[in-house]
Design an enzyme around this catalytic site. Structure first.
Site, PDB file in Angstrom:
ATOM      1  N   ARG A 234     101.861  34.512  49.092  1.00 32.34           N
ATOM      2  CA  ARG A 234     102.748  33.803  50.009  1.00 32.34           C
ATOM      3  C   ARG A 234     103.785  34.802  50.521  1.00 32.34           C
ATOM      4  O   ARG A 234     104.285  35.641  49.748  1.00 32.34           O
ATOM      5  CB  ARG A 234     103.461  32.649  49.305  1.00 32.34           C
ATOM      6  CG  ARG A 234     102.610  31.410  49.108  1.00 32.34           C
ATOM      7  CD  ARG A 234     102.292  30.708  50.431  1.00 32.34           C
ATOM      8  NE  ARG A 234     101.487  29.507  50.271  1.00 32.34           N
ATOM      9  CZ  ARG A 234     100.158  29.467  50.308  1.00 32.34           C
ATOM     10  NH1 ARG A 234      99.458  30.574  50.478  1.00 32.34           N
ATOM     11  NH2 ARG A 234      99.519  28.321  50.180  1.00 32.34           N
ATOM     12  N   GLU A 263     106.268  32.266  58.630  1.00 32.41           N
ATOM     13  CA  GLU A 263     105.094  32.055  59.482  1.00 32.41           C
ATOM     14  C   GLU A 263     105.338  30.948  60.503  1.00 32.41           C
ATOM     15  O   GLU A 263     105.939  29.936  60.142  1.00 32.41           O
ATOM     16  CB  GLU A 263     103.882  31.684  58.606  1.00 32.41           C
ATOM     17  CG  GLU A 263     103.455  32.832  57.741  1.00 32.41           C
ATOM     18  CD  GLU A 263     102.288  32.490  56.811  1.00 32.41           C
ATOM     19  OE1 GLU A 263     101.643  31.443  56.986  1.00 32.41           O
ATOM     20  OE2 GLU A 263     102.042  33.277  55.892  1.00 32.41           O
ATOM     21  N   HIS A 281      97.147  34.971  58.147  1.00 28.78           N
ATOM     22  CA  HIS A 281      96.890  34.029  57.042  1.00 28.78           C
ATOM     23  C   HIS A 281      95.454  33.481  57.082  1.00 28.78           C
ATOM     24  O   HIS A 281      95.244  32.280  57.208  1.00 28.78           O
ATOM     25  CB  HIS A 281      97.918  32.873  57.077  1.00 28.78           C
ATOM     26  CG  HIS A 281      98.130  32.256  55.724  1.00 28.78           C
ATOM     27  ND1 HIS A 281      99.341  31.720  55.314  1.00 28.78           N
ATOM     28  CD2 HIS A 281      97.270  32.081  54.675  1.00 28.78           C
ATOM     29  CE1 HIS A 281      99.219  31.239  54.091  1.00 28.78           C
ATOM     30  NE2 HIS A 281      97.976  31.457  53.680  1.00 28.78           N
TER      31      HIS A 281
HETATM   32  C1  GLV Z   1      96.010  29.526  51.281  1.00 29.97           C
HETATM   33  O1  GLV Z   1      96.929  30.262  51.480  1.00 29.97           O
HETATM   34  C2  GLV Z   1      95.949  28.623  50.175  1.00 29.97           C
HETATM   35  O2  GLV Z   1      96.927  28.487  49.440  1.00 29.97           O
HETATM   36  O3  GLV Z   1      94.903  27.988  50.011  1.00 29.97           O
END
Ligand code: GLV
Length: 325
Positions: A234, A263, A281
């Site tokens: 993250r 983001e 992402h």
């Molecule tokens: C993606 O970032 C997830 O947490 O599945």
């Protein structure tokens, strides 16, 4: 028949478990994020919400749900920092996520970032496309070797372990750090030691108050000048401004990032350094995996609506679990 609000269009077949159970699927059939007001309004009348990691399911949404009949929030992601878990537990709303289906896809992309950052692939490819490449040169785009390097994994859950499996194929020495000692080879009790010893540091921790800015200017200063930092966890786990500063100053060699602090905004300092490989992402973004994630989240919602607790329920939100009697 329950009313299930699905916040966006899911991959084809993603809502199959809801439909098979005969539930009414509500929500928009597009990719636009619902506003905070739309989420609150939907929560008031839904029995279940199936949401994405960009949807903030905060105390206000959950309170609105609790004033109605909301019983479950199923997040189509393994990370669930976008959901206020404590508020959900207080309101007796179960939260589900998607463990067990995205590790390999995410680990593949982690390796893509490791290789691209270490071998300066983004920089070289950008120059080529811009017409700046004038032929093979012995001193061009010299990177760092990935094979045989020391990989430091921060976080050693399913995804960290999937990355470790791939690393063995590259003859890497693999270290790992996490809060609880694993008793396994390569465990390093303190993060500082792992940062000092690793050629490549890859982050695989959930975002919590403890991991916010875990990699800050101080942590970056401990890393080797030749080191590569990769983040597929993250964004806020890394202090983005500090990382941009370290890359511009040559304090570390390169970074590969799939996630960002704010983001979809990306720090200008990161955008302006060729030493950062930046992806939007997409770590779990294969057709098959995204479909599995959607189905798993929906199956979790179906189970809770049927009065059972599925394996992908977050334990602390299961009524009676994880709390003092
Ligand atoms: C993606 O970032 C997830 O947490 O599945």
């Amino acid at each position: 028949m329950a009313r299930v609000f699905v916040t966006r269009r899911l991959p084809e077949g993603g809502t199959d478990p809801l439909l098979a159970a005969g539930h009414q699927v509500l929500g928009r059939d597009d990719d636009r994020a619902p506003s905070a007001d739309e989420l609150v309004a939907a929560a008031r009348t839904a029995d279940a919400i199936v949401c994405l990691l960009g949807d903030r399911i905060d105390g206000t949404v959950l309170r609105a749900g609790a004033s109605g009949t909301l019983r479950v929030v199923a997040n189509v992601a393994v990370g669930f920092d976008n959901v206020d878990i404590a508020a959900a537990a207080d309101h007796g709303i179960v939260v589900c996520n998607t463990p067990g289906v995205l590790e390999d896809t995410t680990a593949d992309l982690t390796f893509l970032l490791i290789l691209a950052a270490a071998r300066r692939a983004h920089e070289a490819a950008s120059d080529l496309r811009a017409g700046l490449w004038d032929g093979w040169g012995i001193n061009q785009y010299l990177g760092t070797d990935v094979f045989g390097a020391t990989l430091g994994l921060v976080g050693y859950g399913r995804i960290g372990r999937a990355v470790a499996r791939r690393a063995h194929g590259f003859a890497m020495s693999v270290l790992h750090h996490c809060r609880r000692a694993t008793g396994e080879a390569g465990y390093v009790a303190d993060l500082e030691t792992l940062l000092r010893q690793s050629d490549i540091v890859s982050l695989h921790v959930p975002l919590t108050p403890e991991t916010h800015h875990l990699i800050d200017a101080g942590a970056l200063a401990l890393m080797k000048r030749t080191a590569v930092l990769v983040n597929t966890a993250r964004g806020p786990v890394v202090d983005e401004a500090a990382l941009a500063g370290a890359l511009h100053a040559g304090r570390i060699f390169a970074a590969g990032l799939d996630v960002f602090e704010h983001e979809p905004a990306v720090d200008a300092g990161l955008l302006s350094t060729p030493r950062a490989v930046l992806l939007p992402h997409i770590a779990s973004a294969s057709q098959a995996t995204r479909t599995k994630m959607a189905r798993l989240a929906c199956a979790g919602a179906v189970a809770v609506l049927a009065g059972t607790i599925p394996p992908n329920a977050i334990e602390t939100t299961v009524p009676g679990a994880g709390r003092a009697p």
